[in-house]
Design an enzyme around this catalytic site. Sequence first.
Site, short mmCIF file in Angstrom:
data_model
loop_
_atom_site.label_atom_id
_atom_site.label_comp_id
_atom_site.label_asym_id
_atom_site.label_seq_id
_atom_site.Cartn_x
_atom_site.Cartn_y
_atom_site.Cartn_z
N TYR A 1 0.87 -1.15 -0.10
CA TYR A 1 0.00 0.11 0.09
C TYR A 1 0.76 1.15 -0.03
CZ TYR A 1 -3.40 3.54 1.47
OH TYR A 1 -4.22 4.67 1.85
N ASP B 1 9.21 2.64 0.00
CA ASP B 1 8.24 3.50 0.90
C ASP B 1 8.45 3.13 2.14
OD1 ASP B 1 6.14 4.17 2.06
OD2 ASP B 1 4.74 3.47 0.58
N LYS C 1 4.28 8.83 8.67
CA LYS C 1 3.87 8.44 10.23
C LYS C 1 4.81 8.98 11.34
CE LYS C 1 0.91 5.00 8.35
NZ LYS C 1 0.83 4.09 7.21
C1 LIG Z 1 0.15 4.62 5.62
C2 LIG Z 1 1.05 4.34 4.68
C3 LIG Z 1 1.02 5.32 3.33
C4 LIG Z 1 0.09 6.46 3.38
O1 LIG Z 1 0.35 7.45 4.25
P1 LIG Z 1 -0.99 8.47 4.53
O2 LIG Z 1 -0.42 9.36 5.63
O3 LIG Z 1 -1.69 7.74 5.10
O4 LIG Z 1 -1.27 8.97 3.18
C5 LIG Z 1 2.02 5.09 2.45
N1 LIG Z 1 2.57 4.05 2.56
C6 LIG Z 1 2.86 3.18 3.43
C7 LIG Z 1 3.82 2.00 3.34
C8 LIG Z 1 1.70 3.28 4.43
O5 LIG Z 1 1.72 2.23 5.35
#
Ligand SMILES: *Cc1c(COP(=O)(O)O)cnc(C)c1O
Length: 430
Positions: A145, A240, A268
């Site tokens: 994701y 990511d 995060k």
């Molecule tokens: C949470 C998440 C996102 C998206 O971040 P948001 O602040 O919710 O837009 C992107 N990549 C990963 C791996 C995530 O866990």
Amino acid sequence: MKDFSKSEALFERACRHIPGGVNSPVRAFKSVGKNPLYIDHGVGGHVVDIDGNEFVDYISSWGPLILGHANPVIQEAIREELAKGTSYGACNAREVEMAELISSFFPSVEKVRMVNSGTEATMSAIRLARGYTGRDKFIKFDGCYHGHSDSFLINAGSGLATFGTSGSAGVTAHTAEDTLVAIYNDIESVERLLKQFDRQVAAVILEPIMGNMGLIPPQPGFLKALRELTEREGVLLIFDEVISGFRAAKGGAQELYGVRPDLTCLGKIIGGGLPVGAFGGKVEIMDLLSPNGPVYQAGTLSGNPLAMAAGIAMLKQLSAPDFYERLEERSTAFEAAIRPVIDRYPEQLSFNRVGSLCTIFFKPGGVKMNNDAKQSDTKRYAVYFREMLEQGIYLPPSQFECIFISLAHTEEDFIHTATAMEKALAKALQ
Ligand SMILES: *Cc1c(COP(=O)(O)O)cnc(C)c1O
């Protein structure tokens, strides 16, 4: 039975004016057959809902709260900054301090741009990769994701090398065409796509530790093989690390596994509980961003001083020399407490952990691939979730989300959790 009546009433009101009653879908508790709780406050590793029920919280705001709720140092930093104002739409000293701090955690991030969410970070990184390479397509992995921008809402088709089809209405077929989907932990699936779409692929993006299908670690050699392959083909490698950054190790998964990506996306933890994201990497790539270069990227509240103050206060605490040892000690203690309970059900459960991230899968025989995770018994997970909640343990309301251990979780929390699990698993797996 716990009394959730105030939450129930508020949810009913919420549903009248907010789609599905929530501002982000997984909060809805839909997949575990319950209505959501409204949290009144958090303290350390616990949250308290508006009915006054207290829970050990294993969501930790989906990752950011690696120091637990209401961390006093972060609160003080916000308070201090708040007294001066909240936003200027102009440069502030905090942004510079933040950029320097990020580079000190991630040597591969030579230059960095701040944004307001993980979604913005990945979206901007892909645009930049396209601008740098002059190529349109990119490869992602089934089950990873990367936020909710159009190009990422793509599932794998059933074929091996296939054009993506969108998992969301509202994403055009044209957009989906440029997203290619490979299989995590299967390097050949990437090789095949790169061969089929020769010189058309700008980047390969992945969660180096998969955390959005439950926790699935990279198989030995997978990330290194990806690095070699992308380098050879002139394709950018984007990590990511929105979850794994500042968590898997001081320098994220790239430090833990010794692989240096071209670009890194962060989120995060980096905001200390406020909305922040970032993307960064090699100078020659980052300098293509506007105003230096032709790739446009902007944000009214990017580098916001309040958010920077919170993030800096977070990162400074993580800079303590023994921080990651202490976090690993907490995480090992968690596993030691719950292992004996899980091990009673080898025919029904698997357990994955990397540091402070872990998942109990309702599937036997181990989970190494995304397809293994998909076989989990989500109905039994729902029973387990509800029973755990009843006993004061707040788990992710989905089989496919990680448990996030924080430094604020105590031995007492872990014993409470293991005791609750004995009961909840007996019920869910009967
Ligand atoms: C949470 C998440 C996102 C998206 O971040 P948001 O602040 O919710 O837009 C992107 N990549 C990963 C791996 C995530 O866990």
